[in-house]
Structures are given as C-alpha cells and as structure tokens.
Design an enzyme around this catalytic site. Structure first.
Site, PDB file in Angstrom:
ATOM      1  CB  CYS A  87      98.394 -31.549 -12.955  1.00  0.00           C
ATOM      2  SG  CYS A  87      96.115 -32.200 -12.560  1.00  0.00           S
TER       3      CYS A  87
ATOM      4  CG  HIS B 284      98.481 -33.100 -17.124  1.00  0.00           C
ATOM      5  ND1 HIS B 284      97.328 -34.108 -17.982  1.00  0.00           N
ATOM      6  CD2 HIS B 284      97.827 -33.029 -15.874  1.00  0.00           C
ATOM      7  CE1 HIS B 284      96.702 -33.832 -16.867  1.00  0.00           C
ATOM      8  NE2 HIS B 284      96.519 -33.399 -15.426  1.00  0.00           N
TER       9      HIS B 284
ATOM     10  CB  CYS C   3      94.682 -31.275 -17.002  1.00  0.00           C
ATOM     11  SG  CYS C   3      94.683 -30.841 -15.673  1.00  0.00           S
TER      12      CYS C   3
HETATM   13 ZN    ZN Z   1      95.762 -32.342 -14.378  1.00  0.00          ZN
END
Ligand code: ZN
Length: 204
Positions: free
Chosen positions: A43, A99, A102
């Site tokens: 991400c 994660h 998020c």
């Molecule tokens: Zn994220």
C-alpha cells in the site's frame, strides 16, 4: 520530524554519508546493477515503508506501491513492474503486503464518493461482495474491516499467481513464489496469511 525541503536534503546527505561510512563501495556497487530477490506489492500508506519493515537495503527489494496494494490484471503500471521483476530481475518471491487499518480498503466500502479513487478501489468491493456472508457474520467496525484487508490480500495473491508472466516463469522452471502478508501498524510486525503459491496449481 523534518518540516522543510532543506531538512530533507540535509537528511539525505547524512544518510548517504552513513552508508558510505559503513561500506565505502555501497553506492558504486549498486550503480552497476540491482539484483533483488523480492518484489513487494504494498500500500502507498506512508506508515508502511517496504524496505524498513523487512530490514532490507537499497538494491534488495523491488517495490510497487499503490492505494490498497492491488494487483489489477488490466493495470499497465503494475503489469510492467511484474514483468520486469519476473522476466529480467528474476525475483524469487513476490510479497503482496496489506495492512490492518488500511484507509483504501475502508474507503472502498464506506459508501462515500471521492472521485477517481472509487474506480481504483472497485476490486475491493468485488471481494466484499464475494465474501459478504463471512463479513456480515463479524462484528461491525474493526473486525469486519480487518478481515476485508486479509481477503483483499488473498485476492491479490490469486491475481498475481494467475498472471501469464508468472505462469510462463513456472513453465520454464524458474523458482517463484507468491506470498500474502498483512502488516500491523501498531506493532510493526507482519503476519503471513499462509496462502503462498509456488506453482501453477493455484490453491483455491
Ligand atoms: Zn493502505
């Protein structure tokens, strides 16, 4: 916390000098070539810095980051990174790393309109749709959100493992595994979701 661009430039000089102090040929060696064994698909969130999390130096991790760590089969940016990593760098492991907490994953399903990113996040709504019963059985809020983060990683692992570049690598006997991890912001630790794929028989 740096607050001006001059701070960043000063930090850059300190960082580079520190690397050279540890290993005088560090940058010269990297200038010649990169030979990372890992591709990280993670991400864009600033709290999830790929190299730092796994303690790897420049040159050791090939990195692709986007909002909510997606591997969309039609995205030219992701596909270009994937092909270069597999065909040229010949990485041995592809890490899809989501994660908990998020914002991209929650934005996909909170019903609010944000613009272009709503289109980008569409694959997450598909994951939510496909797992609605499981998600609805969980308490609203964090438990449901965290599970969707995990399910998104599992889906992206499947996307990567289904890609033709990856299948071609396996067909020519190149060792290559695709892994699904989730990072916990509050501890700094990663959890392996146990969905590794190392050959063309994709686990369902
Ligand atoms: Zn994220």
């Amino acid at each position: 916390m740096p607050n001006t661009l001059n701070d960043l430039k000063a930090r850059n000089r300190v960082w580079a000098a520190g690397k050279v102090a540890q290993d005088p040929s560090f940058f010269k060696r990297l200038e010649g070539q990169q030979a990372p064994e890992y591709l990280w698909i993670g991400c864009s969130d600033s709290r999830v810095p790929a190299n730092d999390i796994v303690g790897l130096d420049p040159g050791e991790l090939f990195v692709h980051r986007n909002v909510a760590n997606l591997a969309p089969p039609q995205d030219a940016n992701y596909l270009s990174v994937l092909q270069f990593a597999v065909d040229v760098l010949k990485v041995k492991h592809i890490l899809v790393v989501g994660h908990y907490g998020c914002g991209g994953v929650s934005a996909a399903v909170d019903g609010k309109r944000r613009g272009l990113v709503d289109h980008w996040l569409h694959p997450i709504r598909e994951v939510e749709h496909d797992h609605r019963d499981e998600l609805d059985a969980l308490p609203e809020g964090r438990p449901r959100w965290d599970r969707l983060v995990e399910l998104n990683v599992v889906r992206q692992v499947k996307n990567v493992a289904a890609d033709v570049f990856v299948h071609d690598a396996w067909a020519r006997g190149q060792p290559l595994s695709v892994h699904g991890w989730v990072y916990t912001l509050g501890t700094g630790l990663v959890t392996d979701l146990g969905v590794t794929v190392s050959g063309p028989a994709v686990r369902r």
